[in-house]
Design a protein around this motif. Structure first.
Motif, PDB file in Angstrom:
ATOM      1  N   LEU A  23       0.841  -1.190   0.000  1.00 43.89           N
ATOM      2  CA  LEU A  23       0.000   0.000   0.000  1.00 43.89           C
ATOM      3  C   LEU A  23       0.877   1.239   0.000  1.00 43.89           C
ATOM      4  O   LEU A  23       1.799   1.349   0.811  1.00 43.89           O
ATOM      5  N   GLU A  25      -0.148   5.378  -0.395  1.00 45.13           N
ATOM      6  CA  GLU A  25      -1.212   6.335  -0.675  1.00 45.13           C
ATOM      7  C   GLU A  25      -0.927   7.671  -0.007  1.00 45.13           C
ATOM      8  O   GLU A  25      -0.402   7.717   1.105  1.00 45.13           O
ATOM      9  N   CYS A  27      -1.653  10.865   2.117  1.00 45.17           N
ATOM     10  CA  CYS A  27      -2.508  11.049   3.284  1.00 45.17           C
ATOM     11  C   CYS A  27      -2.117  12.346   3.984  1.00 45.17           C
ATOM     12  O   CYS A  27      -1.138  12.984   3.615  1.00 45.17           O
ATOM     13  N   THR A  31       2.818  10.452   3.088  1.00 50.02           N
ATOM     14  CA  THR A  31       2.439   9.263   2.331  1.00 50.02           C
ATOM     15  C   THR A  31       2.393   8.074   3.280  1.00 50.02           C
ATOM     16  O   THR A  31       3.333   7.834   4.030  1.00 50.02           O
TER      17      THR A  31
END
Length: 65
Positions: A23, A25, A27, A31
Motif C-alpha cells: 500500500l 497512498e 494522506c 504518504t
C-alpha cells in the motif's frame, strides 16, 4: 507477487524505506506505506515516481513551508 520497494530520494541518493510494500497512498502528513508483514506508517514525503515495471516507488521529502 506485485509488491514494490519504496525509496526516499534525498540529496541525490535513494534510501530504501520498505521492501514488499502493498500500500502506498497520499494522506494527511505525507504518504502512508504498508508492507506485507508490517503495519502502516506515515512518511513525511510525497510520491515522486512510480515505476510499476521495476516495482519501485520513489518518495521525496515534503518541501519546507
Amino acid at each position: 507477487m506485485c509488491q514494490s520497494t519504496v525509496y526516499l530520494r534525498r540529496d541525490g541518493r535513494e534510501e530504501e524505506l520498505l521492501r514488499d510494500a502493498i500500500l502506498v497512498e497520499p494522506c494527511e502528513g505525507g504518504t502512508r506505506i504498508q508492507g506485507l508483514f508490517e503495519g502502516p506508517q506515515v512518511v513525511p514525503a510525497r510520491i515522486a515516481v512510480i515505476d510499476l515495471l521495476k516495482h519501485r516507488v520513489v518518495l521525496e521529502p515534503e518541501p519546507a513551508r
